[in-house]
Design a protein around this motif. Structure first.
Motif, PDB file in Angstrom:
ATOM      1  N   SER A  95     -12.012  -3.986  88.775  1.00  0.00           N
ATOM      2  CA  SER A  95     -10.894  -4.311  88.418  1.00  0.00           C
ATOM      3  C   SER A  95     -10.568  -5.404  89.145  1.00  0.00           C
ATOM      4  O   SER A  95     -10.072  -7.034  88.978  1.00  0.00           O
ATOM      5  CB  SER A  95      -9.825  -3.821  88.589  1.00  0.00           C
ATOM      6  N   LEU A 148     -11.019  -8.434  87.522  1.00  0.00           N
ATOM      7  CA  LEU A 148     -10.145  -9.130  86.211  1.00  0.00           C
ATOM      8  C   LEU A 148      -9.147  -9.873  87.159  1.00  0.00           C
ATOM      9  O   LEU A 148      -8.562 -10.563  86.706  1.00  0.00           O
ATOM     10  CB  LEU A 148      -8.876  -7.322  85.868  1.00  0.00           C
ATOM     11  N   VAL A 149      -9.496  -8.997  88.840  1.00  0.00           N
ATOM     12  CA  VAL A 149      -8.232  -9.967  89.998  1.00  0.00           C
ATOM     13  C   VAL A 149      -9.259 -11.670  89.858  1.00  0.00           C
ATOM     14  O   VAL A 149      -8.935 -12.403  89.942  1.00  0.00           O
ATOM     15  CB  VAL A 149      -9.052  -8.971  91.401  1.00  0.00           C
ATOM     16  N   TRP A 191     -11.006 -13.195  87.232  1.00  0.00           N
ATOM     17  CA  TRP A 191     -10.731 -13.754  86.285  1.00  0.00           C
ATOM     18  C   TRP A 191      -9.405 -14.386  86.315  1.00  0.00           C
ATOM     19  O   TRP A 191      -9.461 -15.586  85.925  1.00  0.00           O
ATOM     20  CB  TRP A 191     -10.802 -13.010  85.049  1.00  0.00           C
ATOM     21  N   LEU A 192      -8.074 -13.920  86.311  1.00  0.00           N
ATOM     22  CA  LEU A 192      -6.976 -13.832  87.211  1.00  0.00           C
ATOM     23  C   LEU A 192      -6.516 -15.241  87.827  1.00  0.00           C
ATOM     24  O   LEU A 192      -6.018 -15.972  87.468  1.00  0.00           O
ATOM     25  CB  LEU A 192      -6.296 -12.798  87.367  1.00  0.00           C
ATOM     26  N   GLN A 216     -15.593 -17.999  82.360  1.00  0.00           N
ATOM     27  CA  GLN A 216     -15.139 -17.655  80.781  1.00  0.00           C
ATOM     28  C   GLN A 216     -16.469 -18.390  80.803  1.00  0.00           C
ATOM     29  O   GLN A 216     -17.365 -17.008  79.793  1.00  0.00           O
ATOM     30  CB  GLN A 216     -14.396 -18.586  80.002  1.00  0.00           C
ATOM     31  N   PHE A 233     -11.356   2.646  77.226  1.00  0.00           N
ATOM     32  CA  PHE A 233     -11.325   3.643  76.607  1.00  0.00           C
ATOM     33  C   PHE A 233     -11.362   4.655  76.744  1.00  0.00           C
ATOM     34  O   PHE A 233     -10.617   5.961  75.821  1.00  0.00           O
ATOM     35  CB  PHE A 233     -11.298   2.493  75.042  1.00  0.00           C
ATOM     36  N   HIS A 272     -11.601   6.118  79.461  1.00  0.00           N
ATOM     37  CA  HIS A 272     -10.712   6.351  81.027  1.00  0.00           C
ATOM     38  C   HIS A 272      -9.173   6.688  80.289  1.00  0.00           C
ATOM     39  O   HIS A 272      -8.512   7.906  80.351  1.00  0.00           O
ATOM     40  CB  HIS A 272     -10.677   5.949  81.996  1.00  0.00           C
ATOM     41  N   LEU A 273      -8.590   6.293  79.201  1.00  0.00           N
ATOM     42  CA  LEU A 273      -7.748   5.883  78.866  1.00  0.00           C
ATOM     43  C   LEU A 273      -7.337   7.428  77.501  1.00  0.00           C
ATOM     44  O   LEU A 273      -6.831   8.421  77.779  1.00  0.00           O
ATOM     45  CB  LEU A 273      -7.335   5.554  78.154  1.00  0.00           C
ATOM     46  N   ILE A 324      -5.119  10.854  78.230  1.00  0.00           N
ATOM     47  CA  ILE A 324      -4.048  11.370  78.145  1.00  0.00           C
ATOM     48  C   ILE A 324      -4.590  13.062  77.676  1.00  0.00           C
ATOM     49  O   ILE A 324      -3.290  13.268  77.747  1.00  0.00           O
ATOM     50  CB  ILE A 324      -4.301  10.788  76.191  1.00  0.00           C
ATOM     51  N   THR A 342     -11.219  -3.059  69.074  1.00  0.00           N
ATOM     52  CA  THR A 342     -11.303  -4.627  69.839  1.00  0.00           C
ATOM     53  C   THR A 342     -12.758  -5.942  70.096  1.00  0.00           C
ATOM     54  O   THR A 342     -12.357  -7.076  70.970  1.00  0.00           O
ATOM     55  CB  THR A 342     -11.777  -3.911  71.584  1.00  0.00           C
ATOM     56  N   ILE A 360     -12.188  -7.558  66.997  1.00  0.00           N
ATOM     57  CA  ILE A 360     -10.944  -9.004  66.832  1.00  0.00           C
ATOM     58  C   ILE A 360     -11.666 -10.204  68.437  1.00  0.00           C
ATOM     59  O   ILE A 360     -10.803 -10.817  68.019  1.00  0.00           O
ATOM     60  CB  ILE A 360      -9.632  -7.630  67.446  1.00  0.00           C
ATOM     61  N   ALA A 361     -12.107  -9.768  68.903  1.00  0.00           N
ATOM     62  CA  ALA A 361     -12.607 -10.186  69.538  1.00  0.00           C
ATOM     63  C   ALA A 361     -13.565 -11.708  69.431  1.00  0.00           C
ATOM     64  O   ALA A 361     -13.415 -12.875  68.943  1.00  0.00           O
ATOM     65  CB  ALA A 361     -13.784 -10.353  71.218  1.00  0.00           C
ATOM     66  N   ALA A 390     -11.322 -13.829  66.562  1.00  0.00           N
ATOM     67  CA  ALA A 390     -10.432 -14.323  67.158  1.00  0.00           C
ATOM     68  C   ALA A 390     -11.805 -16.106  68.025  1.00  0.00           C
ATOM     69  O   ALA A 390     -11.499 -16.648  67.832  1.00  0.00           O
ATOM     70  CB  ALA A 390     -10.333 -14.175  68.665  1.00  0.00           C
ATOM     71  N   ARG A 391     -12.703 -15.360  68.483  1.00  0.00           N
ATOM     72  CA  ARG A 391     -13.467 -16.455  68.788  1.00  0.00           C
ATOM     73  C   ARG A 391     -14.517 -16.877  67.499  1.00  0.00           C
ATOM     74  O   ARG A 391     -14.839 -18.119  67.810  1.00  0.00           O
ATOM     75  CB  ARG A 391     -14.955 -16.098  69.816  1.00  0.00           C
TER      76      ARG A 391
END
Lengths: 126, 130
Positions: B38, B41-42, B44-45, B59, B79, B81-82, B86, B120, B123-124, B127-128
């Motif tokens: 994570s 992610l920090v 990147w943001l 990027q 995914f 872990h998601l 559940i 995913t 989609i990526a 989009a590219r």
């Protein structure tokens, strides 16, 4: 010999009032992440290869800002709780366990606030 | 009855290998891995907040060969872990403890993690535009 049940004797003693708090917090943050994670993953996938201005515009939309902030909160809360359980299972020396727990709490707080600050800075156009 | 010599959980050595156990171990490994990654992610943001030049550098790093391998593994870990998470939430609610149900829900979680990862990435790449 007491006629009281073990539950009746345990009630009100020690951590009897909040023993399940950690367990609940981990599940609640998990529940929050169930819709947030797929939303964020698909959003990022759709932003693949996008330039700075496009991603800033996306994150600046109020709904995306709010949901990303919620994701960051739930993510680091859940990460802290999850890693805490792993440490409790494998680290048995009290001093090392305490040090590891504090380090994880500090790291998740620092990274969580840093991420939230970055999102707000982008969204508020600073 | 002595309680001192009882094996403490987790005490993997006393169990025979079975798939639900492997899924459970992978859940924990992906969980720790996701907590560590994570930080990306920090990063990147933060790069987004710093400015266009630094963001473009991050990027291009994430878009490099090694960056894509990392992102692919990350997508699957998220995914997995998601989906398995559940499953754990269902158990917490008291559902699906029967051995057959637990085995089938495990297979479903593993398959869904692959399907969602591929979806995913489709989609990526769409989009590219490659």
């Amino acid at each position: 010999m007491s006629l009281r049940t073990p539950l009746a004797r345990a009630r009100g003693l020690g951590i009897g009032h909040h023993g399940t708090h950690h367990w609940w917090a981990e599940r609640l943050s998990a529940l929050a992440l169930v819709p947030l994670v797929p939303w964020f993953a698909i959003s990022l996938a759709r932003l693949t290869g996008a330039d700075h201005a496009t991603v800033v515009a996306w994150l600046g939309r109020p709904l995306n800002t709010v949901l990303t902030l919620l994701l960051i909160g739930a993510l680091f809360h859940h990460a802290q709780h999850g890693v805490q359980v792993v440490i409790e299972d494998y680290v048995h020396s009290h001093a090392r366990k305490l040090a590891a727990q504090l380090a994880v709490k500090a790291a998740t707080a620092v990274f969580g606030v840093a991420a939230a600050f970055a999102v707000l800075k982008v969204a508020l156009g600073g | 009855m002595s309680t001192r010599s009882r094996p403490l959980s987790p005490h993997l050595q006393v169990y025979n290998f079975h798939w639900p156990m492997a899924l459970s171990i992978v859940h924990r490994i992906t969980g720790v891995g996701l907590a560590l990654s994570s930080i990306v992610l920090v990063w990147w943001l933060t790069a987004l907040a710093v400015g266009p030049d630094y963001f473009a550098m991050v990027q291009s790093l994430l878009g490099s060969w090694i960056g894509r391998v990392f992102l692919l593994g990350w997508t699957w870990a998220v995914f997995y872990h998601l989906c398995n998470g559940i499953r754990h939430l269902c158990w917490d609610a008291g559902w699906g403890f029967e051995i057959d149900t637990a085995r089938r829900s495990g297979i479903a979680a593993a398959l869904m993690s692959v399907v969602l990862t591929v979806g995913t990435w489709v989609i990526a790449y769409a989009a590219r535009g490659v």
